[in-house]
Design an enzyme around this catalytic site. Structure first.
Site, short mmCIF file in Angstrom:
data_model
loop_
_atom_site.label_atom_id
_atom_site.label_comp_id
_atom_site.label_asym_id
_atom_site.label_seq_id
_atom_site.Cartn_x
_atom_site.Cartn_y
_atom_site.Cartn_z
N PRO A 15 -50.01 11.04 -30.06
CA PRO A 15 -49.95 9.65 -30.22
C PRO A 15 -48.39 9.67 -31.58
CG PRO A 15 -50.66 10.83 -32.08
CD PRO A 15 -50.70 11.89 -31.03
N ASP A 38 -42.06 6.69 -21.42
CA ASP A 38 -42.30 5.54 -21.44
C ASP A 38 -41.99 5.00 -23.46
OD1 ASP A 38 -43.91 4.44 -20.41
OD2 ASP A 38 -46.01 4.56 -21.40
N LYS A 60 -39.86 -0.82 -23.14
CA LYS A 60 -39.50 -1.77 -23.39
C LYS A 60 -38.17 -1.64 -23.64
CE LYS A 60 -42.93 -3.86 -25.53
NZ LYS A 60 -44.07 -3.36 -26.85
N GLY A 92 -47.34 7.34 -23.98
CA GLY A 92 -47.84 8.15 -25.31
C GLY A 92 -49.07 7.84 -25.35
N GLY A 93 -50.06 8.76 -26.41
CA GLY A 93 -51.52 8.72 -26.61
C GLY A 93 -51.90 9.21 -25.63
N ASP A 94 -53.18 9.15 -25.30
CA ASP A 94 -53.68 9.59 -24.07
C ASP A 94 -53.64 8.83 -23.47
OD1 ASP A 94 -56.67 11.53 -23.15
OD2 ASP A 94 -56.48 9.19 -22.29
N MET A 176 -53.67 -2.69 -30.41
CA MET A 176 -52.77 -4.14 -30.15
C MET A 176 -53.27 -5.41 -29.91
SD MET A 176 -51.71 -2.80 -25.99
CE MET A 176 -53.51 -2.26 -25.30
N ALA A 205 -49.24 5.34 -37.08
CA ALA A 205 -50.02 7.10 -37.72
C ALA A 205 -49.62 7.86 -36.72
CB ALA A 205 -51.62 6.55 -36.81
#
Ligand code: SAH
Length: 511
Positions: A15, A38, A60, A92-94, A176, A205
């Site tokens: 995260p 990303d 982005k 990012g994340g999973d 989101m 987070a």
């Protein structure tokens, strides 16, 4: 036979906190020939890759859309066809939670490209852990649901039936959802969710930018706007939010929300950074000096010839220890060449550096300054006609040496082993950030960092809305230098070492 084809690894980066990446993912980063990554991936993770790893950014760009999904999928296949063995697609994340990992895996399968998937800590799990909100709780919530507030523009609005989710007694984690938060809340209440249901928003987070806000569901959009929270954030709705009310350990850490600038050279900044981050600070590394080995062959060869005849070996800094032994052990790999001299170190950190070579320091003064070291050495009464080798950098050491000679009657040789140069600031990544936002504290750990700061003040000029940092100094010598430039010192520990310095900053922040 054709050479075996490479593999694409769809890897979760976690995260935000780089420490939350899995070991498998970390290993793969180290092996990657190509990295496709990303927007939300932490910059420290990119450092894990080999220098020759090709890094392709597909997140982005400022003011632009991300690279289209189809294009990313094409890139992955192309990289394998080009012969690369390990292609890491880091997300990012999973990768399988709102990460299009499924689409990428299918595309790879359709094109006959081998893939593996490495899970990551998803944002909802991190938001929960880092605010102390349990996602499920005995007697309170037996299920948890992930939802996205970002609706596919192709399908038009209203794809997600918010009232339907509002009717369910489940912990909701909405990804989101920030742009449409008010609509989402209205929909949930319309569906029957009690407007008083405890709810929370957690932005960024597990990073120093984490902020959270808790409010009854109906009041959440207003409170979020007041607090100025924005994406990326997870919205958590359910009675579990109340359960976690007093468990917000991460944001309660003593330096949480404070920005601290560390000015030490790159190699040494990490130690201080880690200590400050452990207390919750956001650390900006702006190295103001650079330390590099600087050996004079003729001085060294004279000293090596009589190395066994010295009575004292004196280290005035931890840098000196490192570069002394680097050189010595390269020329003479047998540590016994040092002989039976006694060893003195200016302070604890320097002594620790010596002890790393399994050597003991006979003398470490209470006061970790050149003055303190001179006092303590003279006090031993062992200097009269003794041979002393003082290991230094290109600056400093003069006062120490002259006192050992004039007050202790020692025969002193000076051995410079490194040089300290002012680091040019122009392209240091944190500099722009500092100029724009400023900081709460700026930490100086040597007088050379102060000098560099003063000389490059123009490159560090703060913008109109930046916060002016308070100066922290490791000890009297650095403080003198700061005062000489008219800079007020707000934090100075009684003892000149990193632990005491960090403790003094913590105490100052506590007010
Ligand atoms: N695959 C990712 C999600 C990507 S979608 C995962 O498993 O976490 C992007 C959304 O994830 C953001 O809009 C936000 O809702 C959430 N998100 C990602 N990182 C976050 C973070 N550090 N804190 C809060 N939300 C985050």
């Amino acid at each position: 036979m054709a050479e075996e084809q490479g593999t694409v690894y769809l890897v979760g980066a976690g995260p935000g906190d780089p420490g939350l990446i899995t070991r498998r993912a970390h290993d793969l980063l180290g092996e990657a020939d190509v990295l496709v990554y990303d927007h939300l991936v932490h910059p420290d993770l990119l450092q894990v890759c080999r220098a020759d790893c090709e890094k392709i950014y597909v997140g982005k760009m400022a003011g632009q859309y991300s690279v289209r999904q189809e294009k990313i999928q094409t890139i992955l296949v192309e990289q394998i066809r080009a012969g690369h063995r390990v292609v890491v697609r880091l997300k990012g994340g999973d990768p399988l939670v709102y990460g299009r990992g499924g689409d990428e895996a299918r595309h790879l399968r359709e094109h006959g490209v081998a893939f593996e998937i490495v899970p990551g800590v998803t944002a909802a799990a991190a938001a929960a852990a880092y605010t102390g909100i349990p996602l499920t709780q005995r007697h309170t919530s037996s299920s948890v649901t992930f939802l996205t507030g970002h609706e596919d523009p192709v399908k038009g609005t209203g794809v997600i039936d918010w009232p339907r989710w509002g009717a369910l007694e489940t912990t909701l984690c909405i990804y989101m959802g920030m742009a449409r938060l008010a609509d989402i809340v209205d929909g949930l209440i319309e569906g029957g969710r009690d407007p008083q249901t405890p709810a929370a928003v957690v932005q960024w987070a597990s990073t120093p930018l984490q902020r959270s806000c808790r409010a009854p569901l109906a009041e959440l959009p207003g409170r979020v706007a007041e607090a100025g929270l924005g994406a990326p954030a997870v919205v958590i709705v359910g009675d579990v939010v109340t359960y976690g009310e007093n468990l917000n350990w991460y944001e309660e850490r003593p330096l949480f929300g404070r920005r601290v600038v560390v000015t030490r050279n790159r190699a040494q900044a990490g130690e201080l950074r880690e200590r400050l981050e452990r207390l919750g600070a956001e650390v900006l590394e702006i190295p103001l000096i650079r330390v590099s080995p600087d050996h004079n062959e003729s001085i060294w060869s004279e000293i090596l010839e009589e190395l066994g005849s010295y009575d004292w070996l004196v280290f005035a800094s931890a840098n000196g220890v490192k570069h002394f032994f680097d050189y010595l052990l390269k020329k003479h790999p047998d540590i016994r060449n040092l002989g039976a001299m006694r060893i003195a170190a200016v302070g604890k950190a320097t002594a620790r550096a010596v002890e790393a070579y399994r050597l003991t320091c006979e003398l470490v003064p209470e006061k970790a300054t050149a003055e303190g070291l001179a006092d303590a050495l003279i006090e031993t009464g062992s200097l009269d006609s003794a041979k002393v080798l003082v290991v230094t950098g290109n600056r400093g050491g003069e006062k120490l040496i002259s006192r050992l000679e004039s007050e202790g009657f020692a025969i002193v040789d000076r051995l410079p082993v490194y040089k300290t140069e002012l680091e040019k600031l122009d392209d240091a990544p944190a500099v722009g950030d500092f100029r724009e936002k400023g900081a709460d504290y700026i930490v100086f750990t040597s007088s050379s960092t102060v000098q560099s700061f003063a000389e490059q003040a123009r490159s560090l000029k703060l913008g109109p809305s930046a916060k002016h940092p308070l100066a922290c100094s490791i000890g009297p010598v650095t403080t003198e230098k700061l005062k000489g430039y008219g800079i007020t010192v707000h934090v100075e520990p009684k003892q000149s070492n990193l632990d005491a310095l960090v403790e003094a900053i913590r105490a100052h922040a506590a007010g």
